[in-house]
Design a protein around this motif. Structure first.
Motif, short mmCIF file in Angstrom:
data_model
loop_
_atom_site.label_atom_id
_atom_site.label_comp_id
_atom_site.label_asym_id
_atom_site.label_seq_id
_atom_site.Cartn_x
_atom_site.Cartn_y
_atom_site.Cartn_z
N LEU A 74 0.84 -1.19 0.00
CA LEU A 74 0.00 0.00 0.00
C LEU A 74 0.88 1.24 0.00
CD1 LEU A 74 -2.31 -1.23 2.87
CD2 LEU A 74 -2.89 -1.21 0.45
N GLU A 75 0.51 2.23 -0.80
CA GLU A 75 1.19 3.52 -0.75
C GLU A 75 0.64 4.28 0.46
OE1 GLU A 75 1.10 5.75 -4.37
OE2 GLU A 75 1.74 4.03 -5.56
N ALA A 76 1.52 4.99 1.16
CA ALA A 76 1.10 5.71 2.36
C ALA A 76 1.89 7.00 2.51
CB ALA A 76 1.32 4.82 3.59
N SER A 77 1.41 7.85 3.39
CA SER A 77 2.14 9.04 3.82
C SER A 77 2.52 8.81 5.26
CB SER A 77 1.26 10.28 3.70
OG SER A 77 0.93 10.53 2.36
N GLY A 78 3.81 8.68 5.52
CA GLY A 78 4.27 8.38 6.87
C GLY A 78 4.66 9.63 7.63
N GLN A 79 4.65 9.51 8.93
CA GLN A 79 5.10 10.59 9.80
C GLN A 79 5.78 9.95 11.00
OE1 GLN A 79 2.58 14.08 10.58
NE2 GLN A 79 2.84 13.62 12.75
N THR A 85 17.33 14.31 15.88
CA THR A 85 17.03 15.75 15.94
C THR A 85 15.75 16.08 16.69
OG1 THR A 85 15.74 15.74 13.89
CG2 THR A 85 18.14 16.04 13.68
N GLY A 86 14.88 15.09 16.89
CA GLY A 86 13.59 15.33 17.52
C GLY A 86 12.57 15.95 16.58
N ARG A 87 12.98 16.20 15.35
CA ARG A 87 12.11 16.83 14.34
C ARG A 87 11.06 15.85 13.84
NH1 ARG A 87 13.39 18.15 8.43
NH2 ARG A 87 14.46 16.19 8.72
N ILE A 88 9.85 16.35 13.58
CA ILE A 88 8.79 15.55 12.98
C ILE A 88 9.03 15.53 11.47
CG2 ILE A 88 6.31 15.33 12.56
CD1 ILE A 88 7.12 14.83 15.49
N VAL A 89 9.07 14.34 10.92
CA VAL A 89 9.36 14.16 9.50
C VAL A 89 8.16 13.50 8.83
CG1 VAL A 89 10.88 13.01 7.84
CG2 VAL A 89 11.81 13.86 10.02
N GLN A 90 7.79 14.03 7.70
CA GLN A 90 6.73 13.43 6.88
C GLN A 90 7.38 12.95 5.60
OE1 GLN A 90 3.97 16.69 6.71
NE2 GLN A 90 2.85 15.92 8.48
N GLU A 91 6.96 11.77 5.14
CA GLU A 91 7.57 11.23 3.94
C GLU A 91 6.63 10.24 3.25
OE1 GLU A 91 10.92 8.52 4.55
OE2 GLU A 91 10.23 8.20 6.60
N PRO A 92 6.82 10.08 1.94
CA PRO A 92 6.08 9.02 1.26
C PRO A 92 6.58 7.67 1.78
CG PRO A 92 7.70 10.01 -0.22
CD PRO A 92 7.71 10.81 1.05
#
Length: 137
Positions: A74-79, A85-92
């Motif tokens: 399944l294709e998804a958008s991950g977070q 770094t503690g940074r929130i990352v969004q990625e395919p």
């Protein structure tokens, strides 16, 4: 998979037409199996995102031979939160869903697939969720 415990509540029993109690899973001609979801991020820290061709090659050469009985992608958008770094990352992302029996080599197989992807595509980790299920095909 150290530290994991399987909290499994079996499906309820039902009364079969001959009066005997059977589990709902048995009544559906199902089997106790595991639902495995692997979560693969497609962004890399120091390179362009994993391409469709790179993903297809990894799926064909690594994942499919490890789980030849079948899987779904399944294709998804991950977070997720970057550990460093503690940074929130969004990625395919890609989710690979597998229904499988518990076998003696399952943990090693999953670790091999996860490790191969993490190394090849510079990933901090590959997510994993395992749940007990009743499956019928």
């Amino acid at each position: 998979m150290t530290g994991c415990t399987a909290a499994h509540t079996p499906l309820p029993d039902i009364t079969h037409s001959q009066g005997e109690a059977v589990s709902l899973c048995q009544a559906l001609n199902g089997h106790n199996m595991l639902s495995v979801t692997l979560m693969f991020g497609l962004s890399r820290p120091h390179a362009p995102n994993v391409t469709q061709a790179e993903w297809d090659t990894f799926l064909h050469n690594t994942v499919t031979p490890s789980f030849p009985s079948g899987l779904s992608v399944l294709e998804a958008s991950g977070q997720w939160q970057d550990r460093e770094t503690g940074r929130i990352v969004q990625e395919p992302s890609r989710l690979v869903h597998i229904i499988t029996a518990l076998t003696p080599d399952l943990a090693q197989t999953l670790n091999t697939v996860r490790g191969a992807y993490a190394k090849r595509f510079q990933q901090q980790s590959v997510g994993l969720v395992i749940k007990p299920v009743c499956a019928s095909f």
